[in-house]
Design a protein around this motif. Sequence first.
Motif, short mmCIF file in Angstrom:
data_model
loop_
_atom_site.label_atom_id
_atom_site.label_comp_id
_atom_site.label_asym_id
_atom_site.label_seq_id
_atom_site.Cartn_x
_atom_site.Cartn_y
_atom_site.Cartn_z
N PRO A 206 0.61 -1.33 0.01
CA PRO A 206 -0.12 -0.04 -0.18
C PRO A 206 0.74 1.06 0.07
O PRO A 206 0.46 2.22 -0.55
CB PRO A 206 -0.81 -0.04 1.36
N GLU A 210 -1.31 3.51 -2.52
CA GLU A 210 -1.91 4.53 -2.00
C GLU A 210 -1.45 5.83 -2.52
O GLU A 210 -2.44 6.83 -2.89
CB GLU A 210 -2.22 4.38 -0.56
N ALA A 282 -9.00 3.07 0.52
CA ALA A 282 -8.17 3.92 -0.12
C ALA A 282 -8.78 4.59 -1.36
O ALA A 282 -8.88 5.58 -1.72
CB ALA A 282 -6.53 3.50 -0.54
#
Length: 305
Positions: A206, A210, A282
């Motif tokens: 991530p 993200e 996200a």
Amino acid sequence: MSEAYWLAVMQSGREVPADRSLDELTVDLVEMLGHPNPRLREDLAYPLLTTWIGNGVYDDLLTGLGDGIVPGLRYGLGHDGDVSVIRRSYSALMLAEIIGRDNDQHLLPESSVLDWGDRATSWYIREQDHRGWIPEQGWAHAIAHGADLLAALARSRHFGRLELTVLLDVIADRVLTPTSYIWRHGEDDRLAYAVMTLLHRNALDPGIVEPWLNRLGQGIKPPRTRGHLEAEWPSPSAGNTSGFLRALHLQLALGVQGRADLRSDEELFAEQPAHRADLLLAVLDQIRAESPWLYRPTTRAKPVE
């Protein structure tokens, strides 16, 4: 060879004809991939080439076949609204089939796939003709076919963490680049599926994905000066970005499956991607920020102390 010749080949079971050399047959079919007549391109050249690739006809010649296809990505690049897009688009689609064969059979050297990846991504972010369907000429679909090519590259054993990160950035560049075209022929779904394919590799955490999502989110927030919009919103590219994020959210939520004709996909898509729950939140954060007046705030679970 004439259209009647190739129709006879199709009707006889798509076997490789014995009255011509494979080289001669291939040159003719590859030329037909860029033909504005969809009968020649979509009903004859593409299905015959993909059948022969899938049947292993080119297994010893796969590198040369790909090298012969790749120049089509540059044909007329920069033009918008003419028939040259068909050559570029179907070159991408055919290259995806070639790389897909390698993903199943491990036939290609790393150097070839990496070189084709460089050429493919260079073409994709520079492609200006986003038309999906062209009256009388059928599908152009450069954005969708390019997404299919990126998905094939995302499956490749030759692509590691660095190369997969580059693919993510290329997809963001493609989605965010200003355009006058509104995608309405499933381009957002095909691009989201390319991202899902990449995420199923479980090579990117991530911390990489993200910030990439945050970049996309900036592209769907309306620009304001002194509290008012300066131009009509959303712009086509902002609308395309919004559609892409929503498609990605849906595919993360429902899950996707691999291609039935690719044996390697069975293992790749057997489980949901790692960090799926975090990525879902996200993506939702970006979608929510587009219309904060509409959606309730995100509720994230607090860590147990």
